[in-house]
Structure formats: C-alpha cells, structure tokens
Design an enzyme around this catalytic site. Structure first.
Site, PDB file in Angstrom:
ATOM      1  N   GLN A  30      -8.033  -3.407   8.843  1.00 38.76           N
ATOM      2  CA  GLN A  30      -7.484  -2.443   9.536  1.00 38.76           C
ATOM      3  C   GLN A  30      -5.950  -3.211  10.486  1.00 38.76           C
ATOM      4  O   GLN A  30      -5.885  -4.184  10.633  1.00 38.76           O
ATOM      5  CB  GLN A  30      -8.356  -1.906  10.905  1.00 38.76           C
ATOM      6  CG  GLN A  30      -7.402  -0.943  11.368  1.00 38.76           C
ATOM      7  CD  GLN A  30      -6.997   0.922  11.197  1.00 38.76           C
ATOM      8  OE1 GLN A  30      -6.076   0.352  10.054  1.00 38.76           O
ATOM      9  NE2 GLN A  30      -8.267   1.404  11.319  1.00 38.76           N
ATOM     10  N   GLU A  84       0.972  -1.005  -0.051  1.00 37.65           N
ATOM     11  CA  GLU A  84       0.172   0.061   0.318  1.00 37.65           C
ATOM     12  C   GLU A  84       0.787   1.432  -0.167  1.00 37.65           C
ATOM     13  O   GLU A  84       2.046   1.250   1.091  1.00 37.65           O
ATOM     14  CB  GLU A  84      -1.210   0.192   1.488  1.00 37.65           C
ATOM     15  CG  GLU A  84      -1.699   1.913   1.036  1.00 37.65           C
ATOM     16  CD  GLU A  84      -2.786   1.046   2.632  1.00 37.65           C
ATOM     17  OE1 GLU A  84      -2.788   0.254   2.771  1.00 37.65           O
ATOM     18  OE2 GLU A  84      -2.426   2.309   2.957  1.00 37.65           O
ATOM     19  N   TYR A  85       0.282   2.514  -0.894  1.00 40.00           N
ATOM     20  CA  TYR A  85       1.285   3.472  -1.262  1.00 40.00           C
ATOM     21  C   TYR A  85       0.476   4.541  -0.764  1.00 40.00           C
ATOM     22  O   TYR A  85      -0.626   4.275  -0.636  1.00 40.00           O
ATOM     23  CB  TYR A  85       2.297   3.650  -2.237  1.00 40.00           C
ATOM     24  CG  TYR A  85       2.729   2.506  -2.437  1.00 40.00           C
ATOM     25  CD1 TYR A  85       4.575   2.883  -2.584  1.00 40.00           C
ATOM     26  CD2 TYR A  85       2.407   1.666  -3.123  1.00 40.00           C
ATOM     27  CE1 TYR A  85       5.296   1.098  -2.560  1.00 40.00           C
ATOM     28  CE2 TYR A  85       3.025   0.354  -3.545  1.00 40.00           C
ATOM     29  CZ  TYR A  85       4.750   0.747  -3.363  1.00 40.00           C
ATOM     30  OH  TYR A  85       5.938  -0.547  -3.255  1.00 40.00           O
ATOM     31  N   LYS A 113     -21.812  -5.233   4.015  1.00 33.43           N
ATOM     32  CA  LYS A 113     -21.161  -5.105   2.719  1.00 33.43           C
ATOM     33  C   LYS A 113     -20.807  -5.912   1.435  1.00 33.43           C
ATOM     34  O   LYS A 113     -20.402  -6.172   0.437  1.00 33.43           O
ATOM     35  CB  LYS A 113     -20.060  -4.260   3.509  1.00 33.43           C
ATOM     36  CG  LYS A 113     -19.466  -2.942   3.443  1.00 33.43           C
ATOM     37  CD  LYS A 113     -18.856  -2.692   4.431  1.00 33.43           C
ATOM     38  CE  LYS A 113     -18.088  -2.302   5.232  1.00 33.43           C
ATOM     39  NZ  LYS A 113     -16.524  -1.782   5.642  1.00 33.43           N
TER      40      LYS A 113
END
Length: 598
Positions: A183, A20-21, A172
């Site tokens: 998270q 992740e960036y 969802k």
C-alpha cells in the site's frame, strides 16, 4: 515474461521501477493515455500495472489497456484483478483473455468494497478474499501466471490487527503469490519495520514499495484519508504553507518521492519501486531523473545532437561504388527523440477532480477504485440520520454547507474556503429545494496566490464562472428551465436516473469554467464542462444516491423516501458564463420564490 523472472535477470544491486495506471472514464482520455504510455515506455519501466474498478466496472477497458501496452508498446503488463461483487464467470473470462493475450502477471486483490454493508458481497462463495483468487489461479492455470498480492505496512484499512494482517499475507504467499506490492505510505519507518516483520515470519518473495508522488494538496489529503495512511507531521507542516500553490505542491511531491526512494535504496537495500502515476507523467519523469535512473532532458538533447552529427558525417563519407555521393534523402526526425518529453506532457498538469478535462488521461477517480460511500455505515448514519421527509433531506444538505457534518455521499471532504463567498446563497438554494452537491463562485482575475481562490504557479491570475450542481424535483426543474430559456448567459445539462436528458447547449463544444493565465505558459484550463464529462458523472451520482438508500432497511420510510427522490428527480449542472457580473446567476433562482418551497 513473469515479473519475478525479470527481477531475477537484473544485474546485482540494479534498481528497477514500475508504473501504475487507472482506466480513464472517457474514450478521449483513453486515447490520450495511450500517447502518454508511448512516451513513458521510453523511461523503461520493468513493468506497468492497470487497476480494476470496483465490481469489475472497468474489466473491458483494463484488459484493452493491458493488451495495447504489452502488444503495441512492448511493456511488461500486470493486470489487477479483484473478486468484490464480481460473478465468477467474469473472473474466468478475464483470466482466459489475459492468457490468450500473453499477459503473465496478475495482481490478485479482494478489492475495495462499497462501504454500505448491503453492497459488500463476494462474487461467489469460492471468492471472499484475495487468497481465494490466488488459490483459484494456481489450481486452474498452474504456474502460467506470476501472481502479486497487496501488503499493508500500516495495516489494512478494514482491520485493527496488524499482526493478523501479516499472517494473512504469509498465507497468500504460501498459497502461491510470487511478489508483493505495498500500500502507499509516507512514513519510511513504517515500511522498513513492516518489511522486517515480513521477512521474520518467512516471507521471501520480492516486496515492492508503492510510492505515490503528491500531485495536488486536496487529492493527497483525500487519498491518504481514504486509505488511512499515516502522514508524518513534518510533511503536513511542509504542505500547509504551499497548499494553494499547485505548482509548489507538485515540486514538493517530486522532492518527497525522490527522498523516500533514495532513503530506501541507500540505507535499507530496497531496489524496486512501484510508482502510482495517477495517469500523469511529468512528476514521474522528474523523480527518475533526480534519482539518475534515467537521463535528464539536457543529457538526452546532447546525445541526440551527437547522434545527428555522427549521422551527417557518415552520410558525407559514404559514397556510391562509382565514387559519387548518394542521392539526397528526406530528413526524418526520430520519433523517440522528438516525442520523448512531448509537448502534451504539461497540458493536464493541474487536474481538477471529476470536472477536469475529459480528454485528459487523468480524468476519472483519483483513487482509481470507483465511486462508493467512503464511510462505514455507522458513521454515515450518524451524519445523515433517518430522513423521513424532504424537509429532513434539505436539513442534511444544509448541515453539510454549514460544516455541521463533514461529508455528503457526493462530497467526501469539507467544502473549500472559496465557498464562504456563496455559502449563504447555497443555504437559500437548499431551502428552496435545490439539493446542491457542487458549486463554485465567479472569479475575475484573482492572483494565483490568493488563499481562497488561487491555484497553479505563482505570478498568475485565475478566473472561473459561477457553477452549481443540484438535484431538483421535476416540477421545479420545469419552472427553472423556463427561466433559463430567457437568459443567454446560462447553459445547463440535466439527467434523470432513467437516462432522460435535457440541455440548452445547441452546439456541443467544451466549456472552460476555470482557467489560469501564468507567465510564459499557455492558458491552463483545468475544469471543463461538456456532455461527456456530465454523462460520466451522472452515472456515479445516481449510484451514490442508491448507496445512500441502501443504508436503511428495505421497506423503511427513509429508504422509500430516498428511492422516490432518486427515481424521479433531475440532476442538473448549471453554468453562468458572465464571470464579470454574476448576480444574474442568483436572480435566476431567487427571482421567483413563490411556490418553490419543497
């Protein structure tokens, strides 16, 4: 290709990982991140994801990064998408552009709203929560997109009901989500128990745990506090003795992340992992090497040497049809071999918050969601009360410096220990009407292990120039600028909310205000002051001032006072370059106190 299709195509029990960036704040940082992406693409992640700033503040940059990563470097891309404070048209345009670019993976999020109640608004009545985004994407685009959503092993930061959080997550998935990214967490048991509960209520899609290597002690504490992440006592105890040794903290972060992944893989049958890189690369590479997910540097060197030897042998035995040797060819080193690690892997290894090097890919917000008041309104009002005069505002700033309140809008953590050296001077500055938001004392060759000033690896020496940043009235700024014009050691940048700008920097060059000298290393300069970094911060600084204003009702004395200050006062960053003798720095302010009281 869809992430879930890639997962399903893997060999049984084969581990995978993703990176992740976040979008850097400057063009230079973005350019250097592309170089970093190219190198890290050789680590072969299953996919990479790019975050989306609060209110869609990074929409163009996020889309650009996705397109470059996928089109130029062949990386499967997942674009984060949030609905907080975003017009429906922006969401529609982003999804259309993503589809046109062949991006098939979206992480649908509500987003982190600014904490001021007035600022939390959905983009549209149709979009209030992440599930609304999921439903909209499914309705408009069918099965084109593979949709991911966020899960919270320790509960959503804005919720006190973990069971209800699970129900929302299941909803969802039922609405069309294909995978879940958790998270970040450091308590393995929390994730394991949460995953079991997810499966028990019928969630069958892939659940990918997010692991964030610790890159620095202060940034680690800040992120875990903001995200309300439980940090086991043994981790805190391990970090406390080494918190001032940045290199030791990084090494511990690599070992801890490796341990978490290894434990989940070997004992809980977890195969996929999402690594939050914070736009840094070395820790990620070392983790993957320790897990034997990729070859080590030595193994790669051996393979490259063998490959070159084979290439030479083949060239020797290959002859032209008439038996002669072929004509000599220029030696071209493989780009992949020469640049796999890259000499620039270490150059920004010790990022230093907003005043880091703006050329670094890691320059920007370490939590990647943009700046806002990171405190609920009731707590903020408890800290900052209801100021109705400038004297009241001064008292709030003084209370923070005296550790009577834990934060200001621009400073979410207590002041560092080094502030003890200049605390009395900062109090005096505020009493004169300079509302300080950032500072550091001068340091001349202190050991890197010093508990107050030290950073970086052991055995080195650190230096820093005196620096102070503050808000100040136009009248006081004019007098200060006159005094600065007579002192060759001082440089400053100043700006107002309306983009009015002033500086005495005649030739725009980066100015290192913190640097370290370590055995066997180039000089490390983690803190750079230049116009590009000041411009980036100025926008956020005044936005935070506006967030503070809006804690109070429209028309109230507090709101009017803060708005008047925010609209008319200057934000000034001032550096004193004589780090050997810094007394002249303070004489600049205290030499003429007559008539300077607010």
């Amino acid at each position: 290709m869809k992430i879930t299709d890639k997962i399903n195509a893997l060999e049984p029990n084969k581990p995978f990982y993703s990176f992740e960036y976040f979008p850097p704040k400057t063009d230079e940082g973005l350019s250097n991140l592309y170089d970093r992406l190219r190198r890290m693409s050789l680590l072969d992640p299953l996919f990479v994801s790019f975050t989306w700033g609060t209110g869609g503040s990074t929409v163009d940059r996020t889309l650009e990064m996705c397109v470059i990563a996928q089109g130029l470097y062949g990386l499967e891309t997942c674009m984060h998408l949030t609905c907080t404070n975003i017009a429906k048209g922006v969401l529609e345009d982003a999804l259309t552009e993503a589809k046109n670019a062949g991006i098939q993976n979206i992480l649908a999020l509500r987003g982190d709203p600014p904490r001021g109640q007035e600022y939390w608004t959905s983009s549209d009545d149709e979009f209030t929560h992440a599930i609304d985004l999921v439903r909209y994407i499914r309705k408009k685009y069918g099965e084109w997109f593979c949709i991911g959503v966020a899960g919270y092993p320790e509960g959503h930061p804005d919720s006190n009901d973990k069971e209800q959080d699970l129900i929302h997550l299941k909803e969802k998935v039922d609405a069309g989500a294909n995978f879940i990214i958790s998270q970040l967490f450091y308590n393995i048991d929390s994730f394991v128990e949460w995953e079991k509960k997810c499966r028990k209520i019928g969630i069958t899609v892939p659940i990918i745990p997010c692991v964030m290597p610790i890159q620095g002690y202060n940034s680690f504490r800040r992120i875990t506090n903001l995200c309300k992440v439980d940090v086991p006592v043994d981790i805190i105890n391990d970090l406390e003795p080494i918190q001032h040794d940045d290199q030791a903290v990084k090494e511990y972060g690599v070992s801890l992340a490796t341990s978490i992944i290894s434990e989940l893989q070997k004992h809980h049958n977890v195969l996929g992992f999402h690594l939050c890189t914070l736009n840094l690369e070395k820790s990620v590479r070392l983790i993957l090497e320790k897990l034997k997910f990729v070859k080590t540097e030595e193994e790669r060197d051996d393979l490259q040497l063998m490959s070159r030897r084979r290439s030479v042998t083949n060239e020797i035995i290959r002859r032209e049809p008439d038996g002669s040797l072929p004509a000599a060819k220029p030696v071209i080193w493989e780009e992949q071999g020469a640049d796999y690690l890259g000499r620039s892997e270490d150059w920004d290894n010790f990022p230093n918050g907003r005043w880091g090097d703006p050329r670094s890919p890691a320059f920007g917000d370490i939590d990647s969601h943009g700046r806002s008041l990171r405190v609920p309104p009731d707590l903020a009002l408890g800290y900052w009360k209801k100021p109705e005069s400038i004297i009241d505002v001064v008292q709030i700033f003084k209370s923070y410096i005296l550790c009577e309140i834990p934060m200001l809008p621009w400073s979410e953590e207590p002041l560092l220990k080094e502030t003890d050296a200049i605390r009395s001077k900062l109090i005096k500055l505020n009493e004169l009407g300079y509302l300080t938001v950032s500072s550091q004392p001068a340091v001349n060759g202190v050991k890197s292990t010093d508990p107050d000033f030290g950073w970086g690896p052991k055995g080195g020496y650190v230096y820093q120039k005196a620096l102070v940043e503050f808000f100040v009235s136009p009248e006081m700024f004019e007098r200060l600028a006159q005094r600065i014009s007579k002192n060759c050691w001082v440089t400053y940048y100043a700006a107002k909310r309306n983009d009015e700008f002033s500086t005495n920097v005649k030739e725009e060059t980066p100015s290192a205000v913190t640097w370290g000298v370590f055995p066997g290393k180039e000089i490390v300069q983690p803190t750079i002051i230049e116009k590009v970094s000041f411009d980036a911060w100025k926008v956020e600084a005044f936005a935070l001032w506006a967030d503070w204003e809006h804690l109070y009702p429209e028309g109230s004395p507090s709101r009017k006072l803060l708005k008047d200050i925010g609209d008319s006062w200057w934000l000034v960053n001032l550096v004193y370059h004589d780090y050997v003798n810094s007394e002249g720095f303070w004489e600049l302010f205290f030499g003429d106190e007559t008539g300077s009281q607010p």
